[in-house]
Enzyme design. Structure first.
Site, PDB file in Angstrom:
ATOM      1  N   LYS A 128       0.804  -1.516  -0.236  1.00  0.00           N
ATOM      2  CA  LYS A 128       0.244   0.090  -0.131  1.00  0.00           C
ATOM      3  C   LYS A 128       1.102   0.716  -0.175  1.00  0.00           C
ATOM      4  O   LYS A 128       1.531   0.998   0.796  1.00  0.00           O
ATOM      5  CB  LYS A 128      -0.734   0.601   0.859  1.00  0.00           C
ATOM      6  CG  LYS A 128      -1.486   1.395   1.232  1.00  0.00           C
ATOM      7  CD  LYS A 128      -2.794   1.664   2.310  1.00  0.00           C
ATOM      8  CE  LYS A 128      -2.638   2.491   2.832  1.00  0.00           C
ATOM      9  NZ  LYS A 128      -3.339   3.162   4.424  1.00  0.00           N
TER      10      LYS A 128
ATOM     11  N   ASP B 114      -2.268  10.308   3.811  1.00  0.00           N
ATOM     12  CA  ASP B 114      -3.927   9.821   3.718  1.00  0.00           C
ATOM     13  C   ASP B 114      -4.118  10.884   5.218  1.00  0.00           C
ATOM     14  O   ASP B 114      -4.733  11.464   5.668  1.00  0.00           O
ATOM     15  CB  ASP B 114      -4.094   8.614   4.789  1.00  0.00           C
ATOM     16  CG  ASP B 114      -5.205   8.577   4.251  1.00  0.00           C
ATOM     17  OD1 ASP B 114      -6.358   9.085   3.766  1.00  0.00           O
ATOM     18  OD2 ASP B 114      -5.243   7.401   5.297  1.00  0.00           O
TER      19      ASP B 114
ATOM     20  N   LYS C 291      -9.701  13.199   8.231  1.00  0.00           N
ATOM     21  CA  LYS C 291      -9.409  12.258   9.804  1.00  0.00           C
ATOM     22  C   LYS C 291      -8.953  13.798  10.431  1.00  0.00           C
ATOM     23  O   LYS C 291      -8.946  15.163  10.032  1.00  0.00           O
ATOM     24  CB  LYS C 291      -8.075  12.154   9.643  1.00  0.00           C
ATOM     25  CG  LYS C 291      -7.465  10.801   8.494  1.00  0.00           C
ATOM     26  CD  LYS C 291      -6.553  10.382   8.302  1.00  0.00           C
ATOM     27  CE  LYS C 291      -5.868   8.722   7.652  1.00  0.00           C
ATOM     28  NZ  LYS C 291      -6.538   7.986   8.837  1.00  0.00           N
TER      29      LYS C 291
ATOM     30  N   ARG D 288      -7.294  -0.890   0.689  1.00  0.00           N
ATOM     31  CA  ARG D 288      -8.296  -1.236   0.617  1.00  0.00           C
ATOM     32  C   ARG D 288      -8.385  -0.929  -1.054  1.00  0.00           C
ATOM     33  O   ARG D 288      -8.401  -2.256  -2.064  1.00  0.00           O
ATOM     34  CB  ARG D 288      -9.289  -2.168   1.528  1.00  0.00           C
ATOM     35  CG  ARG D 288     -10.277  -0.897   1.676  1.00  0.00           C
ATOM     36  CD  ARG D 288     -11.139  -1.347   3.145  1.00  0.00           C
ATOM     37  NE  ARG D 288     -10.632  -1.019   4.082  1.00  0.00           N
ATOM     38  CZ  ARG D 288     -11.119  -0.933   5.265  1.00  0.00           C
ATOM     39  NH1 ARG D 288     -11.872  -1.697   5.209  1.00  0.00           N
ATOM     40  NH2 ARG D 288     -10.368  -0.489   6.778  1.00  0.00           N
TER      41      ARG D 288
END
Length: 495
Positions: free
Chosen positions: A266, A271, A278, A352
């Protein structure tokens, strides 16, 4: 800092070096090397043991300066703890502490006798490899130039010679190669995300391939992936100005017609969580969300440097997850490369979504013997296992056993979590074939269950390294895990 390692036959009392390293157990029990130093130096170690200055406590260090009767200018005495409970993990710890102590001394080299310390169930090659890797890990310094460092006027440690038998040579050779892979992984993960973006990782892979004749590299850009149908991966990157890259390295170390092993990592270079943003505190750690990519690239480099007689592919989906007017949204339905449709319930469950397309691509393109993915995938895994063990999931008991064994050998340990079909219903969706999250319960496992939908018919395992890929805190650094585990697994496959 890159340490140079060598192997030599030496006597501790006659070694011409700035520093000799020996071990002492609690209760004053000396190792054979420490006993020889003590004898040559007229009982200098035993006197300090008796006075309490040398405790023998595991990881404690004491420096004897210019002891009479010794050729070395210093002796570093390292505490080994209780001999009765001395084990592999303790051995690794004392080797790290010894190196940290050496880096604080004004010396450029040392001769270590720690690899001769007996460790139950471990041979000399294991001891030498573990000692060298522990030393390299402890001596690592982040070398990017963003934080200027004054050049020291004192010598700095650059090399360690290990006194061990020639039978251990294989262990040292492996350590040198694995250490290179670990350092690469740590340096890549530690870089700031304005430097280490998808294009940067792709450039690093291309440069490595160009410098190794048995290695080739293919990089797909976002337009090529769009034509091929990478609908899930590309959705994650839609909000970023840094376009996604799909990087595939191939190493031919075995027969040309032999199926390869495959590593998939990954590579979320930063992110934010996307539209499911977040919280601000701690978000700076999300530069480490490409730790899986760094880990598989490091393991690939180690395998190439060891010259393993296997074929190996390393596939990295490199993407940045950002909020933007073009970002993908909760409730979007994506069509993956496999054709499976995915309902997005949370854009922060993005790892994912890039891995599923990368796993499909790897299986279709390379038909690997076995496929391992590594990913900083879930906070749930950190809650379950903490910072010590990576989460391991697989429907293949033999493959899981191989990886667990490799982790025990290298002390880069994993713990197996169930991947039962009972959990799959948590991913049910009323609008697509599958949802991208399964609720708050068993979050690490349902993430593994999601990936399993895209690996049907494959011998596959998943490593969740969210807890092990970096150390917490403002000054926390990447660890380089799971490079040692994966490198050992590949060594075992090469037989």
């Amino acid at each position: 800092m890159t340490l140079q390692f060598s192997l030599a036959s030496a006597a501790p009392e006659t070694a011409e070096t700035p520093c000799v390293v020996v071990g002492v157990y609690e209760n004053g029990l000396l190792t054979s090397a420490a006993a020889r130093v003590d004898s040559a130096a007229g009982g200098a170690i035993k006197r300090q043991v008796e006075s309490g200055d040398i405790s023998g406590k595991a990881g404690s260090t004491t420096v004897l300066f210019a002891p009479e009767g010794m050729h070395a200018k210093r002796v570093l005495v390292v505490g080994l703890g209780s001999q009765k409970s001395f084990d592999a993990a303790r051995f690794q710890k004392v080797c790290m502490e010894a190196t940290r102590a050496l880096t604080r001394l004004p010396i450029d080299s040392a001769v270590s006798f720690l690899a001769d310390v007996e460790v139950p169930g471990r041979d000399s090659a294991w001891r030498l490899r573990t000692a060298a890797l522990a030393a390299d890990h402890a001596a690592y310094r982040y070398t990017a130039t963003f934080k200027p460092r004054e050049k020291s006027s004192q010598p700095e440690l650059t090399s360690i010679t290990f006194a061990s038998d020639e039978q251990a040579r294989t262990g040292l050779d492996q350590a040198i190669a694995i250490a290179e892979g670990v350092r690469f992984a740590r340096e890549l993960a530690n870089l700031p995300p304005n430097i280490c973006n998808p294009a940067y990782i792709a450039d690093q892979a291309v440069q490595f391939a160009e410098s190794n004749e048995k290695v080739s590299c293919t990089v797909l850009d976002h337009e090529e992936m769009d034509q091929l149908g990478f609908g899930s991966l590309l959705a994650v990157g839609r909000g970023s100005a840094n376009h996604p890259k799909l990087i595939a390295l191939e190493y031919i170390g075995g027969a040309s017609d032999e199926k390869p092993y495959a590593l998939v990592g990954k590579g979320i270079t930063f992110d934010t969580g996307g539209i499911s943003l977040k919280p601000g505190p701690g978000m700076e750690e999300m530069k480490f969300d490409m730790g899986g990519a760094a880990g598989v690239l490091g393991a690939f480099i180690a395998a190439v440097k060891m010259g393993l007689k296997i074929n190996l592919v390393c596939v990295v989906p490199a993407v940045e997850n950002m909020p933007d007017g073009n970002s993908y949204r909760p409730s979007d339905v994506l069509t993956s490369l496999s054709g499976i449709t995915i309902e997005v319930l949370n854009t922060d469950a993005e790892g994912r979504l890039i891995l599923c397309d990368a796993l499909t691509y790897t299986a279709q393109t390379f038909q690997p013997k076995a496929m391992i993915d590594a990913a900083t995938l879930t906070g749930a895994c950190v809650i379950a296992l903490g910072k010590h063990a990576s989460g391991l999931m697989s429907k293949h008991d033999d493959l899981a056993a191989e990886l667990l064994s490799a982790g025990e050998t290298t002390l880069d340990r994993a713990w197996r979590l169930p991947l039962w079909d009972d959990y799959q219903t948590q991913l049910d969706s009323g609008f697509a074939d599958i949802a991208n999250i399964g609720g708050k319960n068993a979050g690490a496992i349902t993430a593994g269950c999601f990936l399993s939908r895209f690996t049907e018919g494959q011998r596959w395992a998943h490593l969740d390294i969210a807890g092990t890929a970096w150390d917490e805190g403002r000054k926390g650094l990447a660890t380089g895990r799971p490079v040692p585990l994966l490198a050992q697994w590949l060594i075992d496959r090469a037989g």
